[in-house]
Write a protein that holds these residues in place. Structure first.
Motif, PDB file in Angstrom:
ATOM      1  N   ASP A 163       0.825  -1.209   0.000  1.00 17.33           N
ATOM      2  CA  ASP A 163       0.000   0.000   0.000  1.00 17.33           C
ATOM      3  C   ASP A 163       0.860   1.260   0.000  1.00 17.33           C
ATOM      4  OD1 ASP A 163      -2.701   0.800  -0.139  1.00 17.33           O
ATOM      5  OD2 ASP A 163      -2.706   1.363   1.971  1.00 17.33           O
ATOM      6  N   PRO A 210      -5.620   6.659  -5.687  1.00 15.83           N
ATOM      7  CA  PRO A 210      -6.782   6.689  -4.792  1.00 15.83           C
ATOM      8  C   PRO A 210      -7.039   5.325  -4.154  1.00 15.83           C
ATOM      9  CG  PRO A 210      -7.295   7.720  -6.910  1.00 15.83           C
ATOM     10  CD  PRO A 210      -5.966   7.052  -7.077  1.00 15.83           C
ATOM     11  N   ALA A 211      -7.563   5.337  -2.945  1.00 10.75           N
ATOM     12  CA  ALA A 211      -7.790   4.098  -2.201  1.00 10.75           C
ATOM     13  C   ALA A 211      -8.673   3.120  -2.979  1.00 10.75           C
ATOM     14  CB  ALA A 211      -8.410   4.417  -0.843  1.00 10.75           C
ATOM     15  N   GLU A 212      -9.669   3.654  -3.688  1.00  8.21           N
ATOM     16  CA  GLU A 212     -10.599   2.782  -4.410  1.00  8.21           C
ATOM     17  C   GLU A 212      -9.943   2.099  -5.617  1.00  8.21           C
ATOM     18  OE1 GLU A 212     -11.363   7.068  -5.782  1.00  8.21           O
ATOM     19  OE2 GLU A 212     -10.966   6.008  -3.893  1.00  8.21           O
ATOM     20  N   SER A 213      -8.759   2.556  -5.993  1.00 11.56           N
ATOM     21  CA  SER A 213      -8.051   1.970  -7.139  1.00 11.56           C
ATOM     22  C   SER A 213      -6.949   1.009  -6.717  1.00 11.56           C
ATOM     23  CB  SER A 213      -7.448   3.081  -8.011  1.00 11.56           C
ATOM     24  OG  SER A 213      -8.455   3.940  -8.506  1.00 11.56           O
ATOM     25  N   ARG A 214      -6.925   0.654  -5.435  1.00  8.97           N
ATOM     26  CA  ARG A 214      -5.860  -0.226  -4.924  1.00  8.97           C
ATOM     27  C   ARG A 214      -6.365  -1.639  -4.652  1.00  8.97           C
ATOM     28  NH1 ARG A 214      -3.929   3.834  -0.069  1.00  8.97           N
ATOM     29  NH2 ARG A 214      -3.898   5.756  -1.311  1.00  8.97           N
ATOM     30  N   THR A 215      -7.555  -1.970  -5.142  1.00  6.81           N
ATOM     31  CA  THR A 215      -8.178  -3.257  -4.808  1.00  6.81           C
ATOM     32  C   THR A 215      -7.296  -4.439  -5.179  1.00  6.81           C
ATOM     33  OG1 THR A 215     -10.366  -2.282  -5.126  1.00  6.81           O
ATOM     34  CG2 THR A 215     -10.230  -4.685  -5.092  1.00  6.81           C
ATOM     35  N   HIS A 229      -4.373  -4.747  -2.789  1.00  4.68           N
ATOM     36  CA  HIS A 229      -4.812  -5.257  -1.497  1.00  4.68           C
ATOM     37  C   HIS A 229      -5.045  -6.765  -1.558  1.00  4.68           C
ATOM     38  CE1 HIS A 229      -6.419  -1.026  -0.235  1.00  4.68           C
ATOM     39  NE2 HIS A 229      -5.116  -1.111  -0.178  1.00  4.68           N
TER      40      HIS A 229
END
Length: 302
Positions: free
Chosen positions: A198, A207-212, A215
Motif C-alpha cells: 500500500d 486513490p484508495a478505491e483503485s488499490r483493490t 490489497h
C-alpha cells in the motif's frame, strides 16, 4: 518452468541488493554515540544489521516499480517498515512473550545484552520508524508523509500486528478454529505485508478505491507466508531458519498445519500464491518482481 527460473534469478539479485542497502541505512541511522547510550545503540545494531530475509523492504521496492517511485523514497519506507518488524521480533523474543534464545542465527537481544536493554531497543526501533517516515527526505509531499505514518501506525498497532500478537498470546491453552487463526495471522503477519504494498500506492497518490488488486495480492501472500511459516515450524531446519522450530506444537497452539494437515496446508498456500499473482493481471513486466516474491513465499526454506 523457464519463467519461474528467471523470476528466481531476478528475486535473488534484487533481494541481495535490498538487503545490502538496508544494512547500510541501518549502519548510518544507528551510529553509536560516545556517551552512556552506546549500549542501547549496540543492541539495536545487533538486532537490525545482518540476517533476515528483508522481505518487507523488498516488497516495498517491488510495488514501487509499478509506479516509478524514486529509489530513495522506497529505501526509506523499506527502512521504516524494517524498523517496525525488527522491534516486533525483539519484543516477541522476550521471556514474557515467546522466550526465544536465537534469532536470525544470533543470540536474541535479551540474551546478548539484557531484558531492560532489549525492551528499550525495541521501543527505539519502533520510534525510529515514524521518524524516518515523517522526514521530508522520504517524500516531498507532507500529506503523503502523514498518510504513510497513519497507515503504518494502523498496520502495526491494535488493529494490526500488535492486535494479532495479543490473539497469539491468548491462543495458549485455547483452541482456535480456522477462521480465528486466519484472522490472527491477517493481523499479526498480514497487516505489515499489506502496508508494504500500500505504501507504494500512497507515494504514487493512487486513490484508495483503485488499490483493490494490490490489497488482494497483499492479503493472499500474507496468508501464504504464514502457512509456509507453519510448515517450516513442523518440517524446517533450525540451523537454516536461524531460530527454534517446533515451538507451536510444543505449546499446543492451533496453526494452519494443525487444523488442515501438512498436505492441505501446502495446497492452500500454493492456491493463495496463484490467486495473488492473478490479482496482478492488469500489470506487465513491471510486476515481475511481485510475482517472483509470491512464488518465493512458499518455496523458501527459512
Amino acid at each position: 518452468m523457464e519463467g519461474r527460473a528467471s523470476g528466481s534469478a531476478l528475486l535473488a539479485d534484487r533481494a541481495s541488493a535490498v538487503a545490502a542497502a538496508i544494512d547500510r541505512a541501518f549502519d548510518l541511522l544507528l551510529a553509536v554515540p560516545q556517551d552512556p547510550r552506546a549500549r542501547l545503540y549496540e543492541a539495536m545494531r545487533h538486532a537490525a544489521i545482518g540476517g533476515g530475509k528483508r522481505l518487507r523492504p523488498l516488497l516495498v521496492q517491488a510495488a514501487g516499480e509499478l509506479f516509478n517511485i524514486s529509489a530513495e523514497s522506497l529505501l526509506r519506507v523499506g527502512l521504516a517498515i524494517e524498523c517496525i518488524h525488527v522491534y516486533s521480533l525483539v519484543h516477541d523474543d522476550l521471556p514474557a512473550m515467546d522466550d526465544d534464545d536465537m534469532r536470525r542465527g544470533k543470540p536474541t537481544i535479551h540474551k546478548a545484552f539484557d531484558e531492560a536493554t532489549a525492551i528499550l531497543a525495541g521501543d527505539c526501533l519502533h520510534d525510529l520508524a515514524f521518524e524516518v517516515l515523517a522526514d521530508e527526505e522520504t517524500h516531498p509531499d507532507p500529506f503523503v508523509r502523514v498518510e504513510l505514518v497513519k497507515a503504518l501506525a494502523l498496520s502495526s498497532g491494535p488493529a494490526g500486528m500488535a492486535g494479532g500478537q495479543m490473539m497469539d498470546l491468548e491462543a495458549d491453552g485455547t483452541s482456535f478454529d480456522l477462521a480465528t487463526v486466519t484472522r490472527l495471522q491477517q493481523l499479526k503477519t498480514g497487516a505489515l505485508i499489506g502496508f508494504c504494498v500500500d505504501a507504494a500506492a500512497i507515494m504514487a497518490r493512487i486513490p484508495a478505491e483503485s488499490r483493490t488488486s494490490l490489497h488482494g495480492y497483499a492479503r493472499d501472500i500474507g496468508l501464504a507466508f504464514q502457512i509456509a511459516d507453519d510448515l517450516l515450524d513442523v518440517e524446517g531446519d533450525a540451523d537454516l531458519a536461524g531460530k527454534a522450530v517446533g515451538k507451536d506444537a510444543a505449546a499446543g497452539k492451533e496453526t494452519f498445519v494443525s487444523l488442515l494437515g501438512i498436505e492441505r496446508a501446502r495446497e492452500q498456500a500454493r492456491l493463495l500464491v496463484d490467486q495473488a499473482k492473478a490479482h496482478l493481471h492488469g500489470f506487465g513486466a513491471e510486476a515481475d518482481l511481485l510475482r517472483a516474491i509470491a512464488d518465493y513465499i512458499v518455496e523458501r526454506d527459512r
